[in-house]
Design an enzyme around this catalytic site. Structure first.
Site, PDB file in Angstrom:
ATOM      1  N   ARG A  86      -0.165  -9.366  13.175  1.00 34.21           N
ATOM      2  CA  ARG A  86      -0.790  -8.373  12.286  1.00 34.21           C
ATOM      3  C   ARG A  86      -1.610  -9.055  11.199  1.00 34.21           C
ATOM      4  NH1 ARG A  86       4.260  -5.590  10.378  1.00 34.21           N
ATOM      5  NH2 ARG A  86       2.956  -4.357   9.000  1.00 34.21           N
ATOM      6  N   ARG A 144      -9.675   0.562   8.934  1.00 36.07           N
ATOM      7  CA  ARG A 144      -9.168  -0.797   9.131  1.00 36.07           C
ATOM      8  C   ARG A 144     -10.144  -1.664   9.894  1.00 36.07           C
ATOM      9  NH1 ARG A 144      -3.652   0.308   8.898  1.00 36.07           N
ATOM     10  NH2 ARG A 144      -2.317  -1.498   9.120  1.00 36.07           N
ATOM     11  N   LYS A 174       0.831  -1.224   0.000  1.00 37.93           N
ATOM     12  CA  LYS A 174       0.000   0.000   0.000  1.00 37.93           C
ATOM     13  C   LYS A 174       0.861   1.269   0.000  1.00 37.93           C
ATOM     14  CE  LYS A 174      -2.047  -1.045   3.913  1.00 37.93           C
ATOM     15  NZ  LYS A 174      -1.440  -2.357   4.224  1.00 37.93           N
ATOM     16  N   ARG A 220      11.563  -5.470   4.719  1.00 35.33           N
ATOM     17  CA  ARG A 220      11.340  -4.019   4.606  1.00 35.33           C
ATOM     18  C   ARG A 220      12.372  -3.214   5.410  1.00 35.33           C
ATOM     19  NH1 ARG A 220       5.538  -1.940   5.483  1.00 35.33           N
ATOM     20  NH2 ARG A 220       5.714  -3.206   7.342  1.00 35.33           N
ATOM     21  N   ARG A 268      11.329  -1.855  11.030  1.00 31.19           N
ATOM     22  CA  ARG A 268      10.253  -1.490  11.969  1.00 31.19           C
ATOM     23  C   ARG A 268      10.112  -2.550  13.062  1.00 31.19           C
ATOM     24  NH1 ARG A 268       5.155   0.114   8.165  1.00 31.19           N
ATOM     25  NH2 ARG A 268       4.141  -1.209   9.690  1.00 31.19           N
TER      26      ARG A 268
END
Ligand code: AP5
Ligand code: MG
Length: 217
Positions: free
Chosen positions: A167, A89, A13, A123, A156
């Site tokens: 998640r 969400r 996203k 990431r 992160r």
């Protein structure tokens, strides 16, 4: 134009949103990014959000809804288009949003589960400007350094294996129902992207722009 970017954690996203807002001159509003900036700044909101985020849980609806309502009430949103990345969400968030803002389009980004895990675990994010890279797929020119601003890249806290697992569970339980919700409202568009952004950026973004402009890829 007012767009919602929907999809699983790690689907891309933020990566695609950065290109979309640049092309159409829109604002990029990422609730995750706002929370991370507040955590870094040690604000009251940051302190409230940190425990939930690091554990891979959602920040409570009342906190997040107030935050977005306040942000969308600012002049830059009243006068121009924006893309919401990571909000809504939950169904209560979507219902609250419909009370203060009418959205034009929802894009549900999809990718295969193994692709998503690979994207999340590699990431790297810039500490200074928030730009996103990937240790394998989208490498910065110089390892550990942001191409855009020279800031230091980091992983992160919620990209650690336990938080990723949590998640993805939270996404299935609380966020995936929004797909049906927006389908029923007739504003949902869907696109599957398993291709590698590092090698196929132009093709991928071409498909997304076609979807936005013509309703089909
Ligand atoms: P948020 O920051 O929104 O995280 P998220 O939804 O979990 O999504 P991600 O940012 O992890 O994934 P993304 O889809 O943006 O993927 P990206 O482009 O980075 O939220 C963080 C937390 O804040 C939440 O867990 C929650 O606690 C809280 N929060 C936020 N909003 C909330 C809300 N509304 N309500 C309650 N709580 C909220 O891509 C991932 C990686 O893959 C990158 O490294 C990228 O370089 C790479 N990549 C992307 N696309 C490709 C591709 N095509 N090919 C190769 N690599 C790719
Ligand atoms: Mg993101």
């Amino acid at each position: 134009m007012k767009i919602i970017a929907l999809g699983s954690p790690g689907v891309g996203k933020g990566t695609y949103a950065t290109e979309i807002v640049q092309k159409y001159g829109m604002l990029h509003i990422s609730t995750g990014q706002i929370f991370r900036e507040n955590i870094k700044g040690g604000t009251e909101l940051g302190l409230k959000a940190k425990g939930y985020i690091d554990a891979g849980k959602l920040v409570p609806d009342e906190v997040t809804i107030d935050l977005v309502k306040d942000r969308l009430g600012k002049d830059d949103c009243k006068n121009g288009g924006f893309l919401l990345d990571g909000f809504p969400r939950t169904i209560p968030q979507a219902e609250a949003l419909s009370g203060f803002c009418e959205m034009d389009m929802v894009i549900n980004f999809k990718a295969d589960p193994e692709v998503i895990i690979q994207r999340l675990s590699g990431r790297r994010v810039c500490k200074k400007c928030g730009a996103t890279f990937h240790a394998v797929n989208i490498k910065p020119k110089q390892e550990g350094i942001c191409d855009a601003c020279g800031g230091e890249l980091y992983q992160r806290d919620d990209d650690k294996p336990e938080a990723i697992k949590q998640r993805l569970i939270v996404y299935e339980e609380q966020t995936a129902p929004l797909i049906g919700y927006y389908k029923e409202k007739g504003i949902l568009k869907e696109i599957t992207i398993n291709e590698d952004f590092g090698n196929y950026k132009a093709e991928i973004m071409g498909r997304i722009f076609d979807l936005i402009e013509n309703g089909t890829e």
